[in-house]
Design a protein around this motif. Structure first.
Motif, PDB file in Angstrom:
ATOM      1  N   VAL A   1     -17.282 -38.245   9.141  1.00 12.76           N
ATOM      2  CA  VAL A   1     -15.856 -37.602   8.519  1.00 12.76           C
ATOM      3  C   VAL A   1     -16.238 -38.337   7.068  1.00 12.76           C
ATOM      4  CG1 VAL A   1     -14.556 -37.010  10.952  1.00 12.76           C
ATOM      5  CG2 VAL A   1     -15.197 -39.022  10.327  1.00 12.76           C
ATOM      6  N   ASN A   2     -17.277 -38.540   6.363  1.00 10.01           N
ATOM      7  CA  ASN A   2     -17.619 -39.106   5.279  1.00 10.01           C
ATOM      8  C   ASN A   2     -17.204 -38.794   4.109  1.00 10.01           C
ATOM      9  OD1 ASN A   2     -19.493 -37.882   6.105  1.00 10.01           O
ATOM     10  ND2 ASN A   2     -20.394 -37.863   4.454  1.00 10.01           N
ATOM     11  N   GLY A   3     -16.700 -38.860   2.969  1.00  6.85           N
ATOM     12  CA  GLY A   3     -16.188 -38.531   1.501  1.00  6.85           C
ATOM     13  C   GLY A   3     -15.126 -38.218   2.326  1.00  6.85           C
ATOM     14  N   GLY A   4     -15.488 -36.783   1.278  1.00  8.55           N
ATOM     15  CA  GLY A   4     -13.612 -35.935   1.287  1.00  8.55           C
ATOM     16  C   GLY A   4     -13.855 -34.843   2.670  1.00  8.55           C
ATOM     17  N   LEU A   5     -14.736 -35.003   3.161  1.00  5.73           N
ATOM     18  CA  LEU A   5     -14.356 -34.778   4.592  1.00  5.73           C
ATOM     19  C   LEU A   5     -13.591 -35.352   5.440  1.00  5.73           C
ATOM     20  CD1 LEU A   5     -18.305 -34.141   6.244  1.00  5.73           C
ATOM     21  CD2 LEU A   5     -16.727 -32.264   5.449  1.00  5.73           C
ATOM     22  N   SER A   6     -12.537 -36.115   5.683  1.00  2.00           N
ATOM     23  CA  SER A   6     -11.840 -37.507   5.746  1.00  2.00           C
ATOM     24  C   SER A   6     -10.365 -37.053   5.588  1.00  2.00           C
ATOM     25  CB  SER A   6     -12.279 -38.844   5.657  1.00  2.00           C
ATOM     26  OG  SER A   6     -11.767 -39.318   4.117  1.00  2.00           O
ATOM     27  N   ASP A   7     -10.121 -36.107   4.416  1.00  6.56           N
ATOM     28  CA  ASP A   7      -9.363 -35.162   3.898  1.00  6.56           C
ATOM     29  C   ASP A   7      -8.406 -34.301   5.036  1.00  6.56           C
ATOM     30  OD1 ASP A   7      -9.461 -36.780   1.244  1.00  6.56           O
ATOM     31  OD2 ASP A   7      -8.451 -34.190   0.072  1.00  6.56           O
ATOM     32  N   TYR A   8      -8.952 -33.845   5.480  1.00  5.47           N
ATOM     33  CA  TYR A   8      -8.650 -32.925   6.182  1.00  5.47           C
ATOM     34  C   TYR A   8      -9.459 -33.000   7.649  1.00  5.47           C
ATOM     35  CZ  TYR A   8     -12.425 -30.212   5.440  1.00  5.47           C
ATOM     36  OH  TYR A   8     -13.840 -29.544   5.838  1.00  5.47           O
ATOM     37  N   LEU A   9     -10.511 -33.523   8.275  1.00  7.62           N
ATOM     38  CA  LEU A   9     -10.758 -33.483   9.403  1.00  7.62           C
ATOM     39  C   LEU A   9      -9.957 -34.730  10.403  1.00  7.62           C
ATOM     40  CD1 LEU A   9     -14.269 -33.014   9.307  1.00  7.62           C
ATOM     41  CD2 LEU A   9     -12.590 -31.332   9.656  1.00  7.62           C
ATOM     42  N   ASP A  10      -9.612 -34.971  11.569  1.00  4.69           N
ATOM     43  CA  ASP A  10      -8.924 -35.338  11.807  1.00  4.69           C
ATOM     44  C   ASP A  10      -9.659 -35.268  13.640  1.00  4.69           C
ATOM     45  OD1 ASP A  10      -6.805 -37.464  13.600  1.00  4.69           O
ATOM     46  OD2 ASP A  10      -5.334 -36.312  12.333  1.00  4.69           O
ATOM     47  N   PRO A  11     -10.721 -36.292  13.851  1.00  5.30           N
ATOM     48  CA  PRO A  11     -11.026 -36.156  14.752  1.00  5.30           C
ATOM     49  C   PRO A  11     -10.239 -36.617  15.960  1.00  5.30           C
ATOM     50  CG  PRO A  11     -12.032 -37.899  13.689  1.00  5.30           C
ATOM     51  CD  PRO A  11     -11.395 -37.393  12.799  1.00  5.30           C
ATOM     52  N   GLY A  12     -10.618 -35.620  16.989  1.00  7.77           N
ATOM     53  CA  GLY A  12      -9.809 -35.984  18.631  1.00  7.77           C
ATOM     54  C   GLY A  12      -8.283 -35.089  18.540  1.00  7.77           C
ATOM     55  N   PHE A  13      -8.066 -33.667  17.368  1.00  4.02           N
ATOM     56  CA  PHE A  13      -6.981 -33.256  17.112  1.00  4.02           C
ATOM     57  C   PHE A  13      -7.294 -31.932  16.306  1.00  4.02           C
ATOM     58  CE2 PHE A  13      -5.519 -37.969  17.389  1.00  4.02           C
ATOM     59  CZ  PHE A  13      -4.509 -37.398  17.984  1.00  4.02           C
ATOM     60  N   ASN A  14      -8.181 -31.761  15.314  1.00  2.00           N
ATOM     61  CA  ASN A  14      -8.651 -30.667  14.782  1.00  2.00           C
ATOM     62  C   ASN A  14      -9.987 -30.174  14.683  1.00  2.00           C
ATOM     63  OD1 ASN A  14      -8.931 -31.899  12.561  1.00  2.00           O
ATOM     64  ND2 ASN A  14      -8.105 -31.251  11.917  1.00  2.00           N
TER      65      ASN A  14
END
Length: 331
Positions: free
Chosen positions: A226-239
């Motif tokens: 979930v580094n960099g721009g991945l953290s915009d839309y990735l939500d560990p545990g939820f999506n």
């Protein structure tokens, strides 16, 4: 509106990468709103404008140059200081700064925050990368348990996790170009992506990370960094699930559980922010504001002091003096 000239080092195989494809997509979208051209600056290409030739023209006031190739932006900005230019920022962390005369359009909120701190006097906008309509759920038979694309993958993923999974399930490894990645995603149950190690070696950030989103749009369960721009839309545990979680055994356990117990695909509305209609709307607003700004810049100088290192030193010194005076004046 002014014409947009998208600056690229070249468009051939030598420059092929996610950043090039994303910029070419942005170019195709921009053409729907205003005149736009591709301009190369490292190599001449048949049928394409070349920057040296363009700069020989007498009047370029109706042109906006779009810089995007991170490693070249500092030199390009210096060369274009007397013209209208914007920076289409993908990755962050290249180490250069830009004058407030150069608006910045970022592809992720992660990069938006980076430039918001680094260039507080610049116009800064958010324009996410486009996800093509082909990436959607096709209801195909998901005969691939785990899919991995070797490019940008960590040594842990290649040397530890994949061998462990190959003993327990069907793993598909991609290391070449694929004509229809959407079809492969629609045949896949779990997609693995781990780019943190790769970008740490490059010393810049993951700009957007399109493939995990494309996989999610096709109904894959995604295990990703979930580094960099991945953290915009990735939500560990939820999506999604965070990959490289403590131990190989724990990753294998969670991935096998995901294969055995698939979750429903995300609603199509989740991806609306990244589809063409929304991006065209946002781009239209941004271009109108940028054009208005360049009209203003032609007649008015900058009057806000930039946040340079010397100014930061001065501000720190003033703050220290204020603290000392406060102690001296205390009863």
């Amino acid at each position: 509106m002014r014409s947009l000239y998208f600056l690229l080092p070249g468009t051939g195989k030598r420059f092929a990468c996610g950043g090039l494809w994303a910029e070419l997509k942005a170019f195709e979208l921009a053409k729907q709103l205003c005149p736009a051209e591709i301009v190369t600056y490292r190599q001449r290409e048949k049928g394409t404008l070349f920057l040296d030739d363009v700069l020989e023209q007498k009047d370029l006031s109706n042109i906006i140059f779009v810089m995007s190739w991170g490693f070249d932006v500092a030199k390009l900005a210096k060369r274009l200081k007397n013209y209208h230019a914007i920076y289409h920022a993908h990755s962050a962390g290249y180490g250069f700064t830009l004058p407030s005369s150069v608006p910045i359009v970022t592809v992720s909120r992660n990069t938006l925050g980076y430039w918001g701190q680094l260039s507080p006097n610049s116009l800064i906008y958010y324009l996410p990368n486009q996800i093509s309509d082909e990436f959607r759920v096709l209801d195909l038979n998901r005969d691939i348990d785990v899919l991995i694309h070797t490019r940008k993958s960590s040594e842990y993923l290649i040397n530890q996790l994949i061998p462990a999974l190959q003993q327990r399930c069907k793993v598909e490894i991609i290391n070449t170009f694929v004509d229809s990645l959407s079809t492969v995603f629609n045949r896949t149950k779990v997609y693995l992506y781990d780019s943190a190690e790769y970008w740490a070696q490059q010393r810049v950030s993951e700009g957007f990370g399109l493939q995990p989103m494309e996989a999610m749009a096709c109904g894959c369960q995604v295990f990703s960094s979930v580094n960099g721009g991945l953290s915009d839309y990735l939500d560990p545990g939820f999506n999604c699930q965070k990959i490289a979680g403590y131990s190989t055994e724990y990753d294998v356990q969670r991935i096998l559980r995901a294969i055995a117990n698939p979750t429903p695909p995300l609603p199509a509305s989740f991806f609306d922010e990244y589809r063409s209609p929304n991006i065209l709307h946002r781009l239209n607003v941004i271009l109108r504001e940028v054009n208005e700004f360049f009209d203003h810049k032609q007649a008015h100088p900058a009057t806000i002091a930039p946040l340079t290192r010397s100014r930061l030193t001065q501000l720190a010194f003033k703050r220290l003096i204020a603290k000392v005076q406060k102690k001296l004046n205390a009863p």
